[in-house]
Structure formats: structure tokens, C-alpha cells
Design an enzyme around this catalytic site. Structure first.
Site, PDB file in Angstrom:
ATOM      1  CD  GLU A 116     -60.972  -8.175  33.447  1.00 40.83           C
ATOM      2  OE1 GLU A 116     -60.872  -7.671  32.305  1.00 40.83           O
ATOM      3  OE2 GLU A 116     -60.376  -7.743  34.439  1.00 40.83           O
ATOM      4  CE  LYS A 118     -59.775  -9.878  22.960  1.00 36.98           C
ATOM      5  NZ  LYS A 118     -60.431  -9.012  21.987  1.00 36.98           N
ATOM      6  CG  ASP A 120     -66.374  -7.946  19.165  1.00 35.30           C
ATOM      7  OD1 ASP A 120     -65.332  -7.302  18.946  1.00 35.30           O
ATOM      8  OD2 ASP A 120     -66.913  -8.684  18.329  1.00 35.30           O
ATOM      9  CE1 TYR A 228     -70.269  -3.548  32.819  1.00 34.60           C
ATOM     10  CE2 TYR A 228     -70.321  -4.864  30.808  1.00 34.60           C
ATOM     11  CZ  TYR A 228     -70.904  -4.458  31.995  1.00 34.60           C
ATOM     12  OH  TYR A 228     -72.116  -4.968  32.357  1.00 34.60           O
ATOM     13  CE  LYS A 319     -60.709 -13.236  19.511  1.00 36.57           C
ATOM     14  NZ  LYS A 319     -59.735 -12.703  18.552  1.00 36.57           N
ATOM     15  CB  CYS A 413     -99.231 -26.744   2.478  1.00 37.64           C
ATOM     16  SG  CYS A 413     -98.381 -27.711   3.733  1.00 37.64           S
ATOM     17  CB  CYS A 416    -101.256 -31.089   3.648  1.00 38.45           C
ATOM     18  SG  CYS A 416    -101.758 -29.364   3.763  1.00 38.45           S
ATOM     19  CB  CYS A 431    -100.145 -24.728   5.592  1.00 43.51           C
ATOM     20  SG  CYS A 431    -101.283 -26.124   5.529  1.00 43.51           S
ATOM     21  CB  CYS A 437    -101.473 -29.567   7.425  1.00 44.41           C
ATOM     22  SG  CYS A 437     -99.732 -29.575   6.929  1.00 44.41           S
TER      23      CYS A 437
HETATM   24  S1  IVH Z   1     -57.046  -5.787  28.744  1.00 43.73           S
HETATM   25  C1  IVH Z   1     -52.681  -5.018  27.871  1.00 43.73           C
HETATM   26  N1  IVH Z   1     -59.475  -6.680  29.141  1.00 43.73           N
HETATM   27  O1  IVH Z   1     -59.186  -6.530  23.590  1.00 43.73           O
HETATM   28  C2  IVH Z   1     -54.061  -5.503  28.013  1.00 43.73           C
HETATM   29  N2  IVH Z   1     -58.902  -5.956  26.957  1.00 43.73           N
HETATM   30  O2  IVH Z   1     -56.564  -7.346  22.033  1.00 43.73           O
HETATM   31  C3  IVH Z   1     -55.034  -4.474  27.641  1.00 43.73           C
HETATM   32  N3  IVH Z   1     -60.732  -6.089  25.322  1.00 43.73           N
HETATM   33  O3  IVH Z   1     -57.625  -3.514  22.815  1.00 43.73           O
HETATM   34  C4  IVH Z   1     -56.373  -4.964  27.360  1.00 43.73           C
HETATM   35  N4  IVH Z   1     -62.232  -6.862  26.720  1.00 43.73           N
HETATM   36  O4  IVH Z   1     -60.117  -3.453  23.238  1.00 43.73           O
HETATM   37  C5  IVH Z   1     -58.616  -6.191  28.242  1.00 43.73           C
HETATM   38  N5  IVH Z   1     -61.597  -7.453  29.655  1.00 43.73           N
HETATM   39  C6  IVH Z   1     -60.732  -6.960  28.766  1.00 43.73           C
HETATM   40  C7  IVH Z   1     -61.092  -6.723  27.418  1.00 43.73           C
HETATM   41  C8  IVH Z   1     -60.135  -6.226  26.533  1.00 43.73           C
HETATM   42  C9  IVH Z   1     -61.986  -6.482  25.478  1.00 43.73           C
HETATM   43  C10 IVH Z   1     -60.129  -5.621  24.047  1.00 43.73           C
HETATM   44  C11 IVH Z   1     -59.457  -4.300  24.136  1.00 43.73           C
HETATM   45  C12 IVH Z   1     -58.062  -4.513  23.668  1.00 43.73           C
HETATM   46  C13 IVH Z   1     -58.164  -5.818  22.943  1.00 43.73           C
HETATM   47  C14 IVH Z   1     -56.848  -6.563  23.108  1.00 43.73           C
END
Ligand code: IVH
Length: 693
Positions: A116, A118, A120, A228, A319, A413, A416, A431, A437
Site C-alpha cells: 500500500e 504510505k 503522509d 483512506y 521509505k 538580457c 544578448c 528579454c 536573441c
Molecule cells: S499500517 C501497525 N498502513 O504510518 C501498523 N500505516 O509508522 C499500523 N501510515 O501511524 C499502520 N500509510 O499513520 C499503515 N498504508 C498504511 C499507512 C500507514 C501511512 C502511517 C500511519 C502510522 C505510521 C506508521
């Protein structure tokens, strides 16, 4: 009277269902099913009935998304189960170690994972009791979070009631996921804050956090937050499926937004392929992700693995390289673009960011430098996201050395020497020399030959600089007069490659009107606008005539500015500013002459399909994935040449999804919406079958 009551409560129920359904389609499926006006009408009717009969207001009524008075603070709440975090890895090696540990602990050869994005944002816990959203809490320290229920109720992609039969829902279910702010919404909020003289948010994550923690839910409601779901916590009185993949599908059925980017993958190789795909797609996503997460799909096996230092052993975050880094601004140079715009370029102390060494970054324009208060010598934050040009985001004035000075905006410029102009109210300095130019000529030819324009293979920037330097080329049309003997004399050019280049230049004469218009480099006319112009007018003559007629409206002072250029403005996405650029471009004698020379040189394109008779006329296509024998641009050309339209996102108005290899989220969306999915041979069949008629 009784009958009236019954009718009214039935209407109320129907209204709530229709509004909840419209919300679900709008905010979760991203596929509106009702015009805004209709939605507003239903909503007002709902509010009217509820105002007359307040005793009928229920907690899951769409009107209740704004309820609640401002809070004095947020109540602490203890989580039913602690909210753990994830262990991180940064390399393939670390990922292989993780996978080995999982395989050894479970005694399996290969592991199925769900991968999935991750996100932010901020982790959120939602409790649904008897199908109704009863509590929402932040993660806090993992054991105790803050009760943010009133604010979360305003987030419209979060259902107030689970979809489907209540009997199919557990008595109590905790759903976890991430609240985030889409990039577009973030940009919008920051513009608003700046206009109000307030401090903008540094990034979408901070904006999401700040918005979720507003004391007055009415404020949260105005912030474009999204959510999500990716996990469940406590469950009482109900069974969940045996795998994470099926669990995500279940959450989707219940009306929760689940990322369409989630995928079931096999072993480390599957994980790595996913990682690279997401890394590549990252800059084009509408939200920030800082990596991907791999989770063991088999839920029962998770229990066997346990956890280490507050993170489960059955999942890991992989990451991405950081997109921002701090370095020093050494100097500022001004680069001249194809329209003469002078762009300030930061020369930096080299720094590793976004997976590459960066020593140059854009500062955008003079106003941006001013607004951000950037000085030469400053410590600056540099951002490099995917293949997007690196940029200087901000200075850290706290670390400003003595003697740091503001960069000077040039008066002439740098290439030129012609005077520069800065039209009042504009951020851009230009310019004034036009194509005389050398820098402007070079940049405009680089654009002219580029892949999405005339697509001349083998004519790179260095070679263009040479032909310009030797006076062989003074405008784009001159390229078509180049001879192999002239080219063979250039650096690193043999006879063979010179002949190849001439052949490539010759081949580029067969083009499309859309490419040609884009290649001309009209200000504000990008690829999409060029395509829209070609589609709308069908021929160059029709476009130039319309531009000519429209230009008269510019001089007519009785016409309001926004009503000028009526014919050009009929084209999708062309407003008064872009229309003015187009009209002025074609009015300029120099430009008309180059166009004429290009046509005389033999540049041509197929005549437009006659009226409705194109084989794909009236059909809208979306293209995804890699096609076996066409580039994306060629596929777009092909569809358009046959009268079809190409759009960038799948909706219920899409007729066909043309899918190649590794199609991604659009395929899932098309399937969800029941849009016909075809591959390359399917497209060929469409073109043939129509031809037979
Ligand atoms: S699972 C025990 N899935 O990442 C696992 N976390 O460092 C629980 N996060 O606090 C988290 N996308 O805020 C999971 N697809 C995802 C995620 C996700 C972002 C964040 C979440 C969590 C932190 C973990």
C-alpha cells in the site's frame, strides 16, 4: 394527519439515502452522480423538514456533519487496542532481511503481501457501533489519543453510517486509516491563508494536522480533508475475512475509501516492483506519500509473528528518499527561456536529495524570490520530487550569514544584452529581443523538436547550439533546409549520422495539427490546449481566421475584457488570457511568415475527420499502462485522428479504457464503473469494424 407524517418520514429517509449516496459517489468513488444544483436542492429540503421536526434528526443525517459547538480542547481517549507504528527500511537489503525473518518464523517458502502507499498524513481511529460512527480519535502516544469526533464528522469521505445491511456489520468495529490533505486542496488553502495575510502551512501533512485540530468543527469543515482506510483494530460481535486483501475489499463495501493503489504482491520481488512503480508515480499523485507499506496478507499468521519495540513484525514501511534537504545558495543566474522569460536559477552547494545530487534548482521568478525573502548565502530548503525540476522552497533566515544579499533582477538580457521588460503586475521579466536573441532561439528550437512537438530524433540541445552558433538556422523553418554536408562538419557528427539526422528531420514533416500548434510555442498553449484547438477548429485556416476575427474584439472598448475573443474562448479551457496570447501570436507577421515557410517546406498533417464520420467519433478514451507498439503520444494521435477524444481520468462518461501493461489505478476504477476495457488489438478491431461499414 397520520398519513402526512408517514409520507414525510419516508421522504426524509429517502432524502438521507440519496444525499449519502451522492456523497459516497462524489467523495469516495470520485464519480459524481448528481449535478450540484440537484444536490443543493435535496439538502435544503432535508434541512427544511428537520427544522420543522427536530425530533426526527438522527446522528447519521447528512445535515449533522456540521453539528457541534466549538470545543474547549480535545478529550483524551484510551484506544481499545494500542495503535502501533511501523518499522522502516530504506534499502532492498533491509527489505530482504525483513522477508527472511517472516519466512523463517512461519516456515514458508514465499510470502504473499499486500503493498500500500504510505500516506503522509495523520493516523486516525474510527469506531463504528451498530453501523454508526460513534467515535474518532487521533493516535496520540499510541495508547491514548484525542477525541476528534466532531471534526471528523465533517470529513465527507468518512461515512457516518456503514453501507449495507446492519446485520452484516460487527457490533463494534474500529477502522484505522490516514487523514490527509490532497495537494490541490493544500495549494488552495495556502492561497487563501496568504490572501488573508496569515501564515501558510509548510506542507500538506501540517495542513491536515492543523485542520483536524481546529476547535470549531465549522473550520475543519472548510478544509479539504480526505481519508483512506488501511487497517482494523478492535472487533466485537462479528467475523472478519481471513486475509488483509479481502478485508480491504470489505471496508470498500462498507463505503470506506480504500486506496486504489493497494495491491496484493508475491515475495520480495513483487514488493520491489511495487516500490519502483510508486516511486515513479509519486510526483503525479494527488497526495504526498513518503514510502510504501508491505503487510502480511494472511491475518491469522500475523499473530504468530508478534511485535518488536512497539511495531508489528508482520509489516514494514519501505521509505522513499527524502524529497527535501537543506543546503547553501551560492549564487543566482538568470536563464532565458523560449518566450524570453528570465528564470532565476539557484546555484547550490551540491546536496543529495530525492535520490540524486542537486546543484541547480529553480527559484521560479523574481516575485517568488522577493516573497520568500531569499538571500544569496542563505541556508535554503531544496525540494526534488521525482523527475520534477528541483526547486528552492524557502530560506532559513535564522541561519543567514552576515553579508548575505538579495539577488539583483537584471535590467538587460544576460545573453544578448537587449533591454528587459516587466509588464506591470507581472512576475515575469522578459528579454525583448525575440528570436534574434540566441538564447530564445535555442530554447524555442529545443521545444520545437521535442518529443511531444515535432519529435525530431537525434537533434539534441548541444547540436542545436552548434547550428545556431554557425548561423545555419535562424528560425524553425530553417531546420528543414539543413543539408547533410553542412551537418557533417559539426562536432561529433560523421557522414552517416548527418544523413540519419536529415532523414529524421524529413520524417518529422508528417505530423498532426495538434503537435504542430504545440511546436509553435505559443505562450500558455501547452500540449492539452493545442490538442483542444486542433480538435475544435479542425484546420489551421479555421483557427487563424477565428484568431483574426477575435483580435478585432480586443480593440473594441465596448466589449468587457472577459467577453473578448469569443470564438477562441469556445475552446475547452481557453479563457480570455490564453485567447489573447493565441490571437496576438497569429497577428504577428514574423510568426505567420515562419508558419508559411514550414508549410512550404512540406510540413503537413492529415485532414480532420469529416464531421461525425471519424471512426471513433463521439467516443471518449482514457489511456493507461504501456502499450506494446505505440508510445502514449502516438496512441493519443491515433484516437484523435479517428475523431475520438482522449481524457486523462476515468469517469462514467468514459467509453473505453485503452489498457497496456502495468495499468494501475485507472483499470480498477474503470472496472468499478463498468467502463469497457480494451487492449491494443481491441482498438484495432474498433478501427477496422467501423471501416467495414
Ligand atoms: S499500517 C501497525 N498502513 O504510518 C501498523 N500505516 O509508522 C499500523 N501510515 O501511524 C499502520 N500509510 O499513520 C499503515 N498504508 C498504511 C499507512 C500507514 C501511512 C502511517 C500511519 C502510522 C505510521 C506508521
Amino acid at each position: 394527519m397520520g398519513a402526512g407524517r408517514a409520507a414525510l418520514t419516508a421522504e426524509l429517509r429517502a432524502l438521507r439515502q440519496r444525499i449519502a449516496k451522492a456523497d459516497y459517489h462524489y467523495y469516495v468513488l470520485d464519480d459524481p452522480i448528481m449535478p450540484d444544483a440537484e444536490y443543493d436542492r435535496l439538502f435544503r429540503r432535508l434541512q427544511q423538514i428537520e427544522a420543522e421536526h427536530p425530533q426526527w434528526i438522527s446522528a447519521d443525517s447528512p445535515s449533522q456533519r456540521v453539528a457541534g459547538a466549538p470545543a474547549a480542547g480535545f478529550e483524551p481517549v484510551r484506544h481499545h487496542q494500542p495503535m502501533r507504528s511501523l518499522s522502516n527500511c530504506f534499502s532492498e537489503e533491509e527489505l530482504r532481511d525483513f522477508d527472511r525473518r517472516v519466512r523463517e518464523a512461519l516456515g514458508r517458502e514465499s510470502i504473499t503481501y499486500v503493498a500500500e502507499p504510505k500516506l503522509d498524513g495523520l493516523a486516525l481511529s474510527l469506531i463504528y457501533r451498530r453501523s454508526m460512527l460513534s467515535r474518532a480519535a487521533t493516535r496520540g502516544d499510541g495508547e491514548t489519543g484525542e477525541d476528534v469526533t466532531a471534526n471528523v464528522r465533517t470529513v465527507r469521505s468518512i461515512p457516518l453510517r456503514l453501507r449495507g445491511e446492519p446485520a452484516s456489520h460487527p457490533q463494534l468495529i474500529e477502522i484505522r486509516g490516514e487523514v490527509y490533505m490532497p495537494r490541490a486542496g493544500f495549494a488552495h488553502i495556502n492561497r487563501e491563508l496568504e490572501a488573508a495575510g496569515e501564515k501558510p502551512f509548510a506542507n500538506p501533512r501540517n495542513a491536515a494536522a492543523g485542520s483536524l485540530r481546529q476547535l470549531d468543527p465549522a473550520n475543519t469543515r472548510r478544509r479539504p480533508l480526505a481519508f483512506y482506510a488501511y487497517q482494523t483494530g478492535a472487533v466485537e460481535g462479528g467475523e472478519l475475512p481471513p486475509t488483509h486483501w479481502e478485508l480491504l475489499a470489505r471496508l470498500r463495501d462498507w463505503g470506506l475509501p480504500v486506496s486504489a493503489l493497494a495491491r496484493r504482491v508475491e515475495g520480495v520481488d513483487g514488493c520491489l516492483a511495487y516500490y519502483h512503480e510508486m516511486l515513479e508515480r509519486r510526483p503525479r499523485l494527488d497526495f504526498d506519500i513518503d514510502g510504501v507499506v508491505y503487510k502480511l496478507d494472511d491475518l491469522a499468521a500475523r499473530g504468530e509473528l508478534g511485535e518488536v519495540s512497539r511495531a508489528p513484525r508482520w509489516a514494514i514501511a519501505h521509505k522513499f528518499p527524502a524529497e527535501e534537504a537543506v543546503t547553501r545558495l551560492l549564487s543566482v543566474d538568470w536563464q532565458v527561456g523560449r518566450t524570453g522569460a528570465l528564470t532565476p536559477v539557484a546555484r547550490l552547494m551540491p546536496v543529495f536529495v530525492g535520490g540524486a545530487n542537486v546543484s541547480n534548482a529553480t527559484l521560479h521568478n523574481a516575485d517568488e524570490i522577493e516573497r520568500k525573502g531569499i538571500h544569496v548565502g542563505d541556508a535554503v530548503v531544496v525540494r526534488r520530487a521525482g523527475d520534477v525540476i528541483p526547486e528552492v522552497v524557502r530560506a532559513l533566515p535564522g541561519r543567514r550569514p552576515t553579508g548575505a544579499r538579495r539577488p539583483k533582477v537584471p535590467t538587460h538580457c544576460p545573453v544578448c544584452g537587449a533591454a528587459v521588460e516587466r509588464p506591470p503586475g507581472e512576475a515575469i521579466v522578459r528579454c525583448t529581443a525575440g528570436l534574434s536573441c540566441p538564447a530564445q532561439l535555442h530554447a524555442s528550437l529545443v521545444h520545437f523538436v521535442s518529443r511531444k512537438a515535432m519529435d525530431i530524433d537525434g537533434l539534441g540541445e548541444k547540436l542545436l547550439a552548434q547550428v545556431i552558433g554557425r548561423g545555419l538556422v535562424e528560425n524553425a523553418a530553417d531546420l528543414y533546409r539543413l543539408e547533410a554536408e553542412q551537418l557533417a562538419g559539426l562536432e561529433r557528427m560523421g557522414e552517416k549520422s548527418a544523413a540519419n539526422l536529415v532523414a529524421a528531420i524529413d520524417a518529422s514533416k508528417n505530423t498532426t495539427l495538434a503537435r504542430f500548434l504545440y511546436a509553435l510555442g505559443i505562450r500558455s498553449v501547452g500540449e492539452t490546449t493545442a490538442r483542444a484547438l486542433a480538435e475544435h477548429f479542425g484546420s489551421l485556416e479555421a483557427l487563424t481566421e477565428a484568431a483574426g476575427r477575435d483580435l478585432d474584439s480586443e480593440r473594441d472598448t465596448h466589449v468587457k475584457p472577459r467577453d473578448r475573443y469569443p470564438q477562441l474562448q469556445r475552446v475547452a479551457d481557453v479563457g480570455p488570457t490564453v485567447a489573447a496570447e493565441i490571437a496576438r501570436f497569429f497577428a504577428e507577421r514574423r510568426n505567420r511568415k515562419v508558419i508559411e515557410q514550414l508549410l512550404t517546406a512540406g510540413v503537413r498533417w492529415p485532414a480532420p475527420p469529416r464531421g461525425e464520420s471519424g471512426k471513433l467519433a463521439g467516443k471518449t478514451f482514457v489511456i493507461t499502462g504501456t502499450l506494446p507498439n505505440l508510445t502514449r503520444e502516438q496512441a493519443i494521435d491515433l484516437v484523435q485522428q479517428h475523431g475520438g477524444k482522449v481524457s486523462s481520468s476515468v469517469s462514467s462518461k468514459t467509453d473505453y479504457l485503452l489498457a497496456g501493461d502495468t495499468p494501475g489505478g485507472k483499470l480498477e476504477k474503470a472496472q468499478k464503473l463498468g467502463v469497457a476495457v480494451i487492449d491494443w488489438s481491441g482498438l484495432r478491431k474498433l478501427l477496422q469494424s467501423d471501416a467495414d461499414e
